[in-house]
Scaffold this motif. Structure first.
Motif, short mmCIF file in Angstrom:
data_model
loop_
_atom_site.label_atom_id
_atom_site.label_comp_id
_atom_site.label_asym_id
_atom_site.label_seq_id
_atom_site.Cartn_x
_atom_site.Cartn_y
_atom_site.Cartn_z
N ASP A 17 -33.78 1.44 26.88
CA ASP A 17 -33.58 1.66 28.30
C ASP A 17 -33.22 0.21 28.91
OD1 ASP A 17 -35.23 3.93 30.32
OD2 ASP A 17 -35.22 1.70 31.19
N PRO A 18 -32.40 0.63 30.19
CA PRO A 18 -32.01 -0.92 30.79
C PRO A 18 -33.28 -1.45 31.26
CG PRO A 18 -30.85 1.28 31.50
CD PRO A 18 -31.99 1.67 30.64
N ASP A 19 -34.35 -0.84 31.51
CA ASP A 19 -35.67 -1.87 31.76
C ASP A 19 -36.42 -2.19 30.44
OD1 ASP A 19 -38.44 -2.31 32.53
OD2 ASP A 19 -37.93 -1.47 34.39
N ILE A 20 -36.51 -3.28 30.22
CA ILE A 20 -36.81 -3.82 29.07
C ILE A 20 -38.66 -3.23 28.90
CG2 ILE A 20 -37.85 -5.95 29.45
CD1 ILE A 20 -35.56 -4.78 26.60
N ILE A 21 -39.25 -3.13 30.05
CA ILE A 21 -40.73 -2.76 29.96
C ILE A 21 -40.79 -1.34 29.44
CG2 ILE A 21 -42.73 -2.77 30.87
CD1 ILE A 21 -41.73 -5.50 30.59
N ILE A 22 -39.92 -0.65 30.07
CA ILE A 22 -39.77 0.70 29.65
C ILE A 22 -39.22 1.08 28.27
CG2 ILE A 22 -38.56 3.07 30.20
CD1 ILE A 22 -38.56 2.24 33.15
N ALA A 23 -38.20 0.20 27.95
CA ALA A 23 -37.90 0.11 26.56
C ALA A 23 -38.98 0.05 25.24
CB ALA A 23 -36.73 -0.70 26.29
N SER A 24 -39.84 -0.91 25.79
CA SER A 24 -41.26 -1.29 25.20
C SER A 24 -41.98 -0.46 24.73
CB SER A 24 -41.62 -2.69 25.76
OG SER A 24 -40.66 -3.79 25.74
N ALA A 25 -42.48 0.09 26.27
CA ALA A 25 -43.24 1.38 26.29
C ALA A 25 -42.71 2.67 25.20
CB ALA A 25 -43.34 2.00 27.53
N LYS A 26 -41.29 2.92 25.28
CA LYS A 26 -40.65 3.86 24.51
C LYS A 26 -40.98 3.74 22.94
CE LYS A 26 -37.41 5.81 27.68
NZ LYS A 26 -35.76 5.95 27.84
N ALA A 27 -40.65 2.40 22.75
CA ALA A 27 -40.79 2.10 21.28
C ALA A 27 -42.14 2.18 20.70
CB ALA A 27 -40.32 0.65 21.18
N TYR A 28 -43.13 1.70 21.55
CA TYR A 28 -44.48 1.70 21.28
C TYR A 28 -44.91 3.14 20.94
CZ TYR A 28 -49.41 0.06 20.99
OH TYR A 28 -50.62 -0.16 20.56
N ILE A 29 -44.54 3.94 21.95
CA ILE A 29 -44.98 5.49 21.83
C ILE A 29 -44.27 6.06 20.55
CG2 ILE A 29 -44.85 7.58 22.93
CD1 ILE A 29 -45.05 6.12 25.64
N ASN A 30 -42.81 5.84 20.33
CA ASN A 30 -42.15 6.22 19.11
C ASN A 30 -42.84 5.91 17.86
OD1 ASN A 30 -39.43 5.41 17.39
ND2 ASN A 30 -39.85 7.65 17.82
N ALA A 31 -43.56 4.53 17.83
CA ALA A 31 -44.17 4.18 16.41
C ALA A 31 -45.66 4.88 16.56
CB ALA A 31 -44.51 2.68 16.75
N MET A 32 -46.31 5.33 17.51
CA MET A 32 -47.28 6.03 17.36
C MET A 32 -47.23 7.45 17.35
SD MET A 32 -50.25 4.52 18.55
CE MET A 32 -50.96 3.42 20.02
N ASN A 33 -45.88 8.11 17.48
CA ASN A 33 -45.63 9.24 17.02
C ASN A 33 -45.41 9.07 15.54
OD1 ASN A 33 -45.48 11.25 19.15
ND2 ASN A 33 -44.09 9.90 20.26
N ARG A 34 -44.76 8.35 14.97
CA ARG A 34 -44.28 8.22 13.42
C ARG A 34 -45.65 7.95 12.79
NH1 ARG A 34 -39.05 6.38 11.75
NH2 ARG A 34 -37.68 6.81 13.32
N LEU A 35 -46.44 7.20 13.30
CA LEU A 35 -47.78 7.04 12.82
C LEU A 35 -48.59 8.54 12.60
CD1 LEU A 35 -49.24 4.47 11.55
CD2 LEU A 35 -50.54 4.27 13.55
#
Length: 512
Positions: free
Chosen positions: A481-499
């Motif tokens: 995401d252009p907003d690095i905080i939103i990109a961080s949230a997306k990455a964390y949620i993506n990892a949660m989904n993978r878990l």
């Protein structure tokens, strides 16, 4: 002896064993299609007996790939071989790849078997595999530390049993180039039926010699190279596909062999892998790194301006490294977007093209120009991802120097139910992660947090990669995401989904 070197890519098997390089099924399929388009001869799609998830991925790749062989790895055990065949049987060109260790160290301490027993197991395994297909490869694990006479005996025996490829791995990256080349020459001279099989090599990079050993073996008569994109793999990695291929290309008169790789697809393939696993290509990486064709010295710059050959032994264009085109924007039509996706090698359905086009236009409202890398990030974010149990609906973060702790307010979709919460943290990312974890009801430890800019400019897409662990399970997530905080949230949620996906793997892909 053939003057053609077969390229056997094991990015999806050995490469995925690299820490943090886990891929979901759609991502593996995307890599497989890229390898097929590039001209790879054999794709080792995975180890079907390792898990039901691996079995499903191998089976899907076998069903989808048409032009190249698809191999399934298996131990020299009948049940493993059966499982491998079940996964690859629908491939246009299936291959069973079975292995057993042959070094005294492995036979004594790992297998706890005598050489005669190992020889018998290898013969039985190859015969069993040949009952399914004539395309059987045998690997002598830890060959570089094996006794040469025993290695010759077992190689001759498995060829008599039907193996058409014999792989001589430097499993722990122990060999030296001259020594490894001499081993290949020894086998060619002392294995009676060696003319009935292709000699393959699989070199690891523990001492930084994987490519050097591979090239030495090819000079000595090996005609299959087992490689991975960007050299990813177990421990220090494997021989890098792009480096082996460009050695063969650049020093064609020295090696005097041919290959079937379209070298202009090397950089795009490595870049795609980098996006998928969230690991940037190192700037000083040979062939594909950002500095591979950069010149800082004035003397070098002067020489290159007069004639590029003075300091460049290959061209950026020859490996697919061309200037980034600013071709898309908010007014780009759907057909232009589809054409660009086709150029990048993405085969998407009409529905997925629409999904990408909509996401691209949302990005174009924020970012002036859309680069190829941005479009690829959108594809990975919107298309090639597992179905979400958790999805971010809204995020607001307050942070500053006022002495008030950073606060994150999150609205999350959890299995179709909207949930809201606000939490504090020591910074905006910590507050965001704390809030998401509290909503989901998991509190995994964060093992890695990495930020990269996908393209240039202050409005560049930021890509965040995280690795989280909950007990014995771990998962890697990525977000852009252009907003690095939103990109961080997306990455964390993506990892949660993978878990969460890992716990469902067995029920979603049951044993046949």
């Amino acid at each position: 002896m053939s003057d053609r070197v077969f390229i056997f890519d094991t990015t999806l098997r050995d490469g995925e064993q690299s820490p943090g390089a886990t891929m979901n099924q759609l991502e593996k399929l995307r890599i497989a299609r890229q390898l097929e388009s590039m001209g790879v001869d054999i794709i080792e799609a995975g180890f079907p007996a390792a898990s039901d998830g691996d079995f499903c991925s191998v089976r899907e790749i076998a069903r989808s790939v048409e032009k190249c062989q698809v191999a399934g790895l298996c131990r020299a055990v009948p049940s493993d071989i059966d499982r491998a065949w079940e996964a690859i049987r629908e491939a246009a060109h299936p291959r069973i790849h079975t292995f057993i260790a042959t070094s005294p160290l492995h036979m004594k301490h790992k297998l706890q078997k005598e050489p005669a027993q190992v020889l018998e197991m290898a013969q039985r395994a190859v015969r069993h595999a040949c009952g399914y297909t004539a395309n059987v490869e045998f690997s002598a694990e830890d060959a570089s530390r094996s006794e040469w006479d025993f290695l010759a005996r077992i190689t001759e025996a498995v060829i008599d049993c039907g193996a058409t490829t014999v792989n001589i791995p430097d499993t722990v990256g122990y060999a030296q180039p001259d020594e490894f080349a001499e081993l290949i020459r020894y086998l060619r001279a002392n294995v009676r039926n060696i003319d009935r099989a292709i000699i393959s090599v699989h070199c690891h990079n523990d001492l930084g010699l994987a490519v050097a050993n591979t090239m030495a073996a090819i000079r000595a008569g090996a005609r299959q190279a087992e490689v991975t994109l960007s050299g990813i793999g177990e421990r220090a990695g494997n021989a890098a596909l792009e480096e082996v291929v460009m050695n063969l290309n650049t020093r064609r008169n020295f090696f005097e062999v041919e290959h079937g790789i379209d070298t202009k697809m090397l950089f795009p393939a490595c870049r795609l892998l980098s996006h998928i696993i969230g690991q940037p290509i190192p700037p000083n990486k040979a062939v594909t790194g950002a500095n591979a064709f950069a010149h800082e010295s004035g003397i070098h710059q002067d020489g290159v301006l007069k004639d590029r050959r003075t300091y460049e032994i290959m061209t950026p264009e020859s490996v697919g490294r061309v200037g980034t085109d600013m071709v898309l924007g908010k007014h780009s039509g759907r057909h232009a977007i589809k054409r660009k996706l086709d150029e990048l090698g993405y085969r998407l359905s009409e529905e997925d093209v629409t999904l990408v086009a909509d996401a691209m236009k949302r990005l174009a409202d924020i970012k002036k120009t859309i680069y190829d890398e941005d479009l690829e990030a959108i594809v990975l974010e919107e298309v090639f991802r597992i179905p979400d149990r958790f999805r971010l609906n809204h995020l607001t973060v307050h942070s500053g120097t006022t002495g008030v702790p950073a606060t994150a307010a999150v609205i999350l979709d959890v299995n179709g139910e909207e949930r809201k919460l606000a939490q504090f943290g020591v910074g905006p990312v910590d507050a965001t992660f704390n809030t998401i974890a509290e909503i989901i009801g998991l509190k995994p430890s964060l093992e890695r947090f990495q930020i990269n800019a996908i393209s240039g400019g202050t409005d560049a897409l930021g890509e965040v990669t995280v690795k989280i662990r909950e007990g014995s399970r771990s998962a890697v997530g990525r977000g852009a995401d252009p907003d690095i905080i939103i990109a961080s949230a997306k990455a964390y949620i993506n990892a949660m989904n993978r878990l969460a996906k890992k716990t469902e793997e067995t029920s979603e892909c049951p044993a046949p």
